[in-house]
Write an enzyme that holds these catalytic residues in place. Sequence first.
Site, PDB file in Angstrom:
ATOM      1  N   GLU A  49      27.439  29.683 -15.742  1.00  0.00           N
ATOM      2  CA  GLU A  49      27.689  29.220 -14.370  1.00  0.00           C
ATOM      3  C   GLU A  49      26.592  28.212 -14.040  1.00  0.00           C
ATOM      4  O   GLU A  49      25.406  28.549 -14.048  1.00  0.00           O
ATOM      5  CB  GLU A  49      27.650  30.386 -13.372  1.00  0.00           C
ATOM      6  CG  GLU A  49      28.026  29.922 -11.977  1.00  0.00           C
ATOM      7  CD  GLU A  49      27.616  30.855 -10.835  1.00  0.00           C
ATOM      8  OE1 GLU A  49      27.883  30.484  -9.681  1.00  0.00           O
ATOM      9  OE2 GLU A  49      27.019  31.914 -11.095  1.00  0.00           O
ATOM     10  N   ASP A  89      20.275  27.475 -13.132  1.00  0.00           N
ATOM     11  CA  ASP A  89      19.881  26.756 -11.910  1.00  0.00           C
ATOM     12  C   ASP A  89      18.430  26.305 -12.097  1.00  0.00           C
ATOM     13  O   ASP A  89      17.670  26.909 -12.850  1.00  0.00           O
ATOM     14  CB  ASP A  89      19.992  27.648 -10.667  1.00  0.00           C
ATOM     15  CG  ASP A  89      20.193  26.837  -9.384  1.00  0.00           C
ATOM     16  OD1 ASP A  89      21.299  26.880  -8.804  1.00  0.00           O
ATOM     17  OD2 ASP A  89      19.232  26.147  -8.959  1.00  0.00           O
ATOM     18  N   ASP A 132      26.586  20.434  -5.145  1.00  0.00           N
ATOM     19  CA  ASP A 132      26.318  19.430  -4.111  1.00  0.00           C
ATOM     20  C   ASP A 132      27.333  18.296  -4.314  1.00  0.00           C
ATOM     21  O   ASP A 132      27.420  17.752  -5.412  1.00  0.00           O
ATOM     22  CB  ASP A 132      24.889  18.899  -4.276  1.00  0.00           C
ATOM     23  CG  ASP A 132      23.867  20.030  -4.162  1.00  0.00           C
ATOM     24  OD1 ASP A 132      24.018  20.867  -3.256  1.00  0.00           O
ATOM     25  OD2 ASP A 132      22.939  20.092  -4.999  1.00  0.00           O
ATOM     26  N   ASP A 169      34.407  22.970  -1.454  1.00  0.00           N
ATOM     27  CA  ASP A 169      34.988  22.759  -0.127  1.00  0.00           C
ATOM     28  C   ASP A 169      35.327  21.283   0.057  1.00  0.00           C
ATOM     29  O   ASP A 169      36.029  20.921   0.988  1.00  0.00           O
ATOM     30  CB  ASP A 169      33.976  23.165   0.948  1.00  0.00           C
ATOM     31  CG  ASP A 169      32.718  22.312   0.835  1.00  0.00           C
ATOM     32  OD1 ASP A 169      32.092  22.350  -0.252  1.00  0.00           O
ATOM     33  OD2 ASP A 169      32.391  21.574   1.775  1.00  0.00           O
TER      34      ASP A 169
HETATM   35  C1  LIG Z   1      25.124  23.992  -2.975  1.00  0.00           C
HETATM   36  S1  LIG Z   1      24.248  25.081  -4.003  1.00  0.00           S
HETATM   37  C2  LIG Z   1      25.542  26.201  -4.551  1.00  0.00           C
HETATM   38  C3  LIG Z   1      24.977  27.485  -5.087  1.00  0.00           C
HETATM   39  C4  LIG Z   1      26.015  28.510  -5.558  1.00  0.00           C
HETATM   40  N1  LIG Z   1      26.797  28.004  -6.649  1.00  0.00           N
HETATM   41  C5  LIG Z   1      26.912  28.949  -4.435  1.00  0.00           C
HETATM   42  O1  LIG Z   1      28.118  28.642  -4.475  1.00  0.00           O
HETATM   43  O2  LIG Z   1      26.411  29.618  -3.512  1.00  0.00           O
HETATM   44  C6  LIG Z   1      23.990  24.081  -5.450  1.00  0.00           C
HETATM   45  C7  LIG Z   1      23.046  24.705  -6.468  1.00  0.00           C
HETATM   46  O3  LIG Z   1      23.015  23.868  -7.621  1.00  0.00           O
HETATM   47  C8  LIG Z   1      21.674  23.734  -8.075  1.00  0.00           C
HETATM   48  N2  LIG Z   1      21.597  22.440  -8.755  1.00  0.00           N
HETATM   49  C9  LIG Z   1      21.932  21.237  -8.260  1.00  0.00           C
HETATM   50  N3  LIG Z   1      21.775  20.279  -9.185  1.00  0.00           N
HETATM   51  C10 LIG Z   1      21.323  20.904 -10.310  1.00  0.00           C
HETATM   52  C11 LIG Z   1      20.958  20.463 -11.610  1.00  0.00           C
HETATM   53  N4  LIG Z   1      21.060  19.165 -11.947  1.00  0.00           N
HETATM   54  N5  LIG Z   1      20.544  21.371 -12.511  1.00  0.00           N
HETATM   55  C12 LIG Z   1      20.438  22.690 -12.179  1.00  0.00           C
HETATM   56  N6  LIG Z   1      20.774  23.176 -10.961  1.00  0.00           N
HETATM   57  C13 LIG Z   1      21.207  22.296 -10.038  1.00  0.00           C
HETATM   58  C14 LIG Z   1      20.825  23.819  -6.815  1.00  0.00           C
HETATM   59  O4  LIG Z   1      19.493  24.233  -7.096  1.00  0.00           O
HETATM   60  C15 LIG Z   1      21.606  24.832  -5.990  1.00  0.00           C
HETATM   61  O5  LIG Z   1      21.155  26.154  -6.216  1.00  0.00           O
END
Ligand SMILES: C[S@@+](CC[C@H](N)C(=O)[O-])C[C@H]1O[C@@H](n2cnc3c(N)ncnc32)[C@H](O)[C@@H]1O
Length: 215
Positions: free
Chosen positions: A45, A70, A119, A155
Amino acid sequence: MRNKKYRFACNAKAYNVIEPYLLKTEYPNGWPRTYFQNNNPLVIELGCGNGEYTVGLAQKDYNSNYVGVDIKGDRIWVGSQQAIAMNLKNAAFLRIRAEDLDKFFLPHSVNEIYINFPDPRPKLSDAKKRLVSPRFLDLYTKILIEGGCLHLKTDSSQLFDYALEILEQNDFLIKEKHYDLYDYLEHTPTIQTKYEKKFLSQGYAIKYLKAELHK
Ligand SMILES: C[S@@+](CC[C@H](N)C(=O)[O-])C[C@H]1O[C@@H](n2cnc3c(N)ncnc32)[C@H](O)[C@@H]1O
């Protein structure tokens, strides 16, 4: 709520949090087969945040290995501590940037990749940071098995439409797509992530797709 320093210290002691430096000392002969000590299917994941999806999947299916990836150690701490409390041996957390995936997973060794609520990076100038942009799909193509699956929940309609287009241009076949997952699922129980709960409470429709790699 524990502070970041406390969480990082816990991660350093937790057997299920893998930091890159451990790969040389603890897993010199490879990871993750050495970690899990079996050849069960491997599911990752990406951007797992608090890791509730990784923990939820691991609880449902002891015959696969689940790795939450992550970059944020304070988020991974949540899932790591839950997995330890539940004695889940088939779940681990890898604190790396998704950009480095192919350094930590062997070619064609991963069966499925889940990406939940990444994101959306709507600016054109940020397009290559989207976790479904061609440079990331190249990485996924390297580590996924033939016929391996990528799942996306979001979303964002803009990100969803972008993903559908880019996946089809990059050796992935769309096997399932839903513009309103919960309308489709009706009352089927699912594992919901932190961001999923937030977007649902704000009234957003959750989009979902499943794509299969065929080179
Ligand atoms: C918007 S949050 C969503 C978290 C989780 N999947 C949820 O649905 O609650 C996006 C997550 O992706 C991680 N993330 C973003 N870009 C990343 C990257 N290039 N490598 C590792 N993690 C990343 C961020 O640290 C964050 O925890």
